[in-house]
Design a protein around this motif. Structure first.
Motif, PDB file in Angstrom:
ATOM      1  N   ALA A 118      17.803  -3.215   3.609  1.00  5.35           N
ATOM      2  CA  ALA A 118      16.554  -3.723   3.980  1.00  5.35           C
ATOM      3  C   ALA A 118      16.023  -5.318   3.632  1.00  5.35           C
ATOM      4  CB  ALA A 118      15.521  -2.786   3.996  1.00  5.35           C
ATOM      5  N   PRO A 119      17.186  -6.125   3.808  1.00  6.71           N
ATOM      6  CA  PRO A 119      16.974  -7.384   2.862  1.00  6.71           C
ATOM      7  C   PRO A 119      15.832  -8.291   3.381  1.00  6.71           C
ATOM      8  CG  PRO A 119      18.900  -7.513   4.200  1.00  6.71           C
ATOM      9  CD  PRO A 119      18.527  -6.139   4.218  1.00  6.71           C
ATOM     10  N   ILE A 120      15.559  -8.115   4.604  1.00  2.21           N
ATOM     11  CA  ILE A 120      14.544  -9.067   5.412  1.00  2.21           C
ATOM     12  C   ILE A 120      13.121  -8.254   4.904  1.00  2.21           C
ATOM     13  CG2 ILE A 120      13.501  -9.603   7.775  1.00  2.21           C
ATOM     14  CD1 ILE A 120      16.509  -9.645   9.050  1.00  2.21           C
ATOM     15  N   GLN A 121      13.142  -7.029   5.162  1.00  3.90           N
ATOM     16  CA  GLN A 121      11.647  -6.537   4.804  1.00  3.90           C
ATOM     17  C   GLN A 121      11.302  -6.891   3.361  1.00  3.90           C
ATOM     18  OE1 GLN A 121      14.329  -5.354   6.775  1.00  3.90           O
ATOM     19  NE2 GLN A 121      13.043  -3.986   8.315  1.00  3.90           N
ATOM     20  N   ARG A 122      12.571  -6.302   2.405  1.00  8.51           N
ATOM     21  CA  ARG A 122      12.288  -6.680   1.227  1.00  8.51           C
ATOM     22  C   ARG A 122      11.890  -7.925   0.789  1.00  8.51           C
ATOM     23  NH1 ARG A 122      10.534  -1.631  -0.345  1.00  8.51           N
ATOM     24  NH2 ARG A 122      12.071  -0.013   0.638  1.00  8.51           N
ATOM     25  N   ALA A 123      12.355  -8.832   1.223  1.00  8.87           N
ATOM     26  CA  ALA A 123      12.122 -10.407   0.777  1.00  8.87           C
ATOM     27  C   ALA A 123      11.011 -10.571   1.077  1.00  8.87           C
ATOM     28  CB  ALA A 123      13.181 -11.384   1.470  1.00  8.87           C
ATOM     29  N   ILE A 124      10.096 -10.331   2.342  1.00  6.53           N
ATOM     30  CA  ILE A 124       8.929 -10.554   2.530  1.00  6.53           C
ATOM     31  C   ILE A 124       7.885  -9.816   1.626  1.00  6.53           C
ATOM     32  CG2 ILE A 124       7.102 -10.675   4.293  1.00  6.53           C
ATOM     33  CD1 ILE A 124       9.248 -11.223   6.341  1.00  6.53           C
ATOM     34  N   MET A 125       7.997  -8.272   1.502  1.00  5.18           N
ATOM     35  CA  MET A 125       7.332  -7.526   0.744  1.00  5.18           C
ATOM     36  C   MET A 125       7.232  -8.036  -0.747  1.00  5.18           C
ATOM     37  SD  MET A 125       8.496  -4.091   2.271  1.00  5.18           S
ATOM     38  CE  MET A 125       7.521  -2.780   1.293  1.00  5.18           C
ATOM     39  N   ALA A 126       8.229  -8.561  -1.311  1.00  5.54           N
ATOM     40  CA  ALA A 126       8.243  -9.250  -2.568  1.00  5.54           C
ATOM     41  C   ALA A 126       7.477 -10.546  -2.758  1.00  5.54           C
ATOM     42  CB  ALA A 126       9.609  -9.385  -3.099  1.00  5.54           C
ATOM     43  N   GLY A 127       7.180 -11.397  -1.576  1.00  2.22           N
ATOM     44  CA  GLY A 127       6.446 -12.380  -1.801  1.00  2.22           C
ATOM     45  C   GLY A 127       7.505 -13.585  -1.710  1.00  2.22           C
ATOM     46  N   ASP A 128       9.036 -13.469  -1.610  1.00  4.66           N
ATOM     47  CA  ASP A 128       9.734 -14.634  -1.721  1.00  4.66           C
ATOM     48  C   ASP A 128       9.304 -15.639  -0.752  1.00  4.66           C
ATOM     49  OD1 ASP A 128      10.896 -12.896  -3.291  1.00  4.66           O
ATOM     50  OD2 ASP A 128      12.966 -12.514  -2.207  1.00  4.66           O
ATOM     51  N   GLN A 129       9.558 -16.887  -1.047  1.00  5.83           N
ATOM     52  CA  GLN A 129       9.189 -17.968  -0.202  1.00  5.83           C
ATOM     53  C   GLN A 129      10.465 -18.532   0.436  1.00  5.83           C
ATOM     54  OE1 GLN A 129       7.027 -20.884  -2.412  1.00  5.83           O
ATOM     55  NE2 GLN A 129       5.340 -19.364  -3.102  1.00  5.83           N
ATOM     56  N   ARG A 130      11.744 -18.118   0.134  1.00  4.23           N
ATOM     57  CA  ARG A 130      12.855 -18.614   0.608  1.00  4.23           C
ATOM     58  C   ARG A 130      14.152 -17.469   0.684  1.00  4.23           C
ATOM     59  NH1 ARG A 130      16.845 -23.280  -2.029  1.00  4.23           N
ATOM     60  NH2 ARG A 130      17.269 -21.648  -3.248  1.00  4.23           N
ATOM     61  N   THR A 209       4.935   3.384   3.902  1.00  2.00           N
ATOM     62  CA  THR A 209       4.354   2.509   5.082  1.00  2.00           C
ATOM     63  C   THR A 209       2.776   2.505   4.788  1.00  2.00           C
ATOM     64  OG1 THR A 209       4.591   4.297   6.324  1.00  2.00           O
ATOM     65  CG2 THR A 209       6.334   2.732   6.460  1.00  2.00           C
ATOM     66  N   ARG A 210       2.185   3.447   4.059  1.00  2.00           N
ATOM     67  CA  ARG A 210       0.585   3.694   4.341  1.00  2.00           C
ATOM     68  C   ARG A 210      -0.012   2.402   3.212  1.00  2.00           C
ATOM     69  NH1 ARG A 210      -2.734   9.065   4.213  1.00  2.00           N
ATOM     70  NH2 ARG A 210      -5.002   8.059   4.449  1.00  2.00           N
ATOM     71  N   ILE A 211      -0.683   1.710   3.685  1.00  2.15           N
ATOM     72  CA  ILE A 211      -1.445   0.685   2.848  1.00  2.15           C
ATOM     73  C   ILE A 211      -2.186   0.996   1.701  1.00  2.15           C
ATOM     74  CG2 ILE A 211      -2.927  -1.393   3.000  1.00  2.15           C
ATOM     75  CD1 ILE A 211      -2.323  -1.715   5.950  1.00  2.15           C
ATOM     76  N   ASP A 212      -2.030   0.576   0.538  1.00  2.00           N
ATOM     77  CA  ASP A 212      -2.807   0.701  -0.686  1.00  2.00           C
ATOM     78  C   ASP A 212      -3.519  -0.255  -0.952  1.00  2.00           C
ATOM     79  OD1 ASP A 212      -3.711   1.718  -3.212  1.00  2.00           O
ATOM     80  OD2 ASP A 212      -1.597   1.770  -4.225  1.00  2.00           O
ATOM     81  N   PHE A 213      -5.054  -0.143  -0.566  1.00  2.00           N
ATOM     82  CA  PHE A 213      -5.724  -1.288  -0.918  1.00  2.00           C
ATOM     83  C   PHE A 213      -6.341  -1.271  -2.270  1.00  2.00           C
ATOM     84  CE2 PHE A 213      -6.327  -0.240   3.674  1.00  2.00           C
ATOM     85  CZ  PHE A 213      -6.177  -1.502   4.231  1.00  2.00           C
ATOM     86  N   HIS A 223       3.003  -6.633   2.004  1.00  2.00           N
ATOM     87  CA  HIS A 223       3.345  -5.514   2.515  1.00  2.00           C
ATOM     88  C   HIS A 223       3.113  -5.335   3.994  1.00  2.00           C
ATOM     89  CE1 HIS A 223       2.574  -0.922   3.121  1.00  2.00           C
ATOM     90  NE2 HIS A 223       3.631  -0.837   2.411  1.00  2.00           N
ATOM     91  N   VAL A 224       1.939  -5.721   4.630  1.00  2.00           N
ATOM     92  CA  VAL A 224       1.892  -5.522   6.250  1.00  2.00           C
ATOM     93  C   VAL A 224       2.897  -6.477   7.158  1.00  2.00           C
ATOM     94  CG1 VAL A 224       0.127  -6.481   7.882  1.00  2.00           C
ATOM     95  CG2 VAL A 224      -0.637  -5.145   5.853  1.00  2.00           C
ATOM     96  N   ARG A 225       3.030  -7.732   6.426  1.00  2.00           N
ATOM     97  CA  ARG A 225       3.850  -8.558   7.290  1.00  2.00           C
ATOM     98  C   ARG A 225       5.437  -8.115   7.280  1.00  2.00           C
ATOM     99  NH1 ARG A 225       5.432 -13.586   4.697  1.00  2.00           N
ATOM    100  NH2 ARG A 225       5.059 -13.604   2.514  1.00  2.00           N
ATOM    101  N   GLY A 226       5.767  -7.684   5.968  1.00  2.00           N
ATOM    102  CA  GLY A 226       7.167  -7.215   5.694  1.00  2.00           C
ATOM    103  C   GLY A 226       7.551  -5.898   6.485  1.00  2.00           C
TER     104      GLY A 226
END
Length: 307
Positions: A118-130, A209-213, A223-226
């Motif tokens: 899951a490289p696409i999801q993990r990159a976004i969830m980690a906050g990668d900018q590139r 997948t559940r959001i931890d506020f 997390h949401v956008r990933g």
């Protein structure tokens, strides 16, 4: 060139199309076997399967390559190269070594960062900018092979996994086309991946997948956008006296303070640090809608806590 194409989801279809349009001879397509789907549980062919049939390409759907007969069939195709894009099956050494010029894989990350499922999801969830889409030569290790070509892709602060998926899908098709052109000229060079910076993109589990506020707003937003649009990050909130599951599809950082998980106003919810505002959501059993439409049906939620 004589090419065997191996792929399954819609992500792989543009690359197959690019290879065909560039005049290569695709002698066979390998894809995952049809699966029961829908109310009638009728077997549904994969996107690559359907595309291959439109091009008149023979399709093979082995469950795995443990049967020597499947390996022999693959080798008998006499392909110069195999192109693998999100196929979904592990390839044994006998398959990797069968094509004269090896197997090329299109991978959606800046290797060696985010090897795995899951490289696409993990990159976004980690906050990668590139990130990048890469062409590598396959070997037995998980995404460990040497890299030949890559194209960098910027990840915007609000970009979702779905949007990054689509951009990689288009960019990757052209990249693989260029890689095959160079390979045909014996001009495709490979560079070993460095040992530093290796990370693994494990498969997305349902439990995460559940959001931890209680987490900072920036982590909730990532997390949401990933996980948007699939499988979707979600929370529960009481509406009309009943708990309702709400999938968050689009969010943005927002000003505001409060107990984590408390609705501040509209669909702005307090986090461990700062707050997030949900711009698009999907109520269980309904279609996607913007926050305003959701609130017209749900009413004023200010002060309510998510479950």
């Amino acid at each position: 060139m004589r090419v065997v194409f191996m792929g399954t989801p819609d992500f792989a279809v543009p690359t197959l199309t690019e290879i065909v349009m560039r005049g290569h001879e695709v002698v066979a397509c390998y894809t995952r076997a049809p699966k029961p789907a829908g109310r009638g549980q009728s077997e549904r062919k994969s996107p690559v399967h359907l595309a291959a049939e439109e091009f008149g390409i023979p399709v093979f759907t082995p469950k795995n390559f443990r049967d020597p007969a499947d390996v022999a069939t693959f080798a008998a195709l006499g392909a110069e190269v195999a192109v693998v894009v999100a196929y979904g099956l592990l390839l044994p050494p006998a398959v990797l070594e069968a094509p004269e010029k090896g197997c090329l894989n299109l991978h959606g990350s800046l290797l060696p960062r985010w090897r795995g499922a899951a490289p696409i999801q993990r990159a976004i969830m980690a906050g990668d900018q590139r990130t990048a889409v890469s062409v590598m030569k396959m070997e037995e290790g998980l995404d460990t092979g040497p890299v030949s070509l890559l194209d960098f892709i910027s990840i915007g602060p609000d970009m979702t996994a779905g949007e990054l998926h689509d951009e990689m899908m288009r960019t990757g098709a052209d990249l693989m086309g260029r890689a095959l052109a160079a390979l045909d000229r014996d001009a495709l060079e490979f560079t070993a991946q460095p040992d530093d910076g290796v990370t693994y993109a494990k498969k997305i589990e349902k439990a995460e997948t559940r959001i931890d506020f209680s987490r900072p707003a920036i982590e909730v937003h990532n997390h949401v956008r990933g996980l948007s649009p699939f499988p979707g990050a979600w929370f529960e909130i009481e509406i009309g006296g009943k708990p309702v599951r709400v999938k968050a599809l689009r969010s943005t950082l927002a000003a505001g303070q409060g107990d984590p998980g408390t609705v501040i106003a509209g669909l702005t919810i307090a986090c461990g640090e700062d707050a997030v505002r949900f711009k698009q959501v999907q109520r269980e059993g309904k279609g996607a809608m913007d926050a305003e439409a959701f609130l017209r049906g749900a009413g004023d939620l200010t002060g309510r806590r998510v479950g």
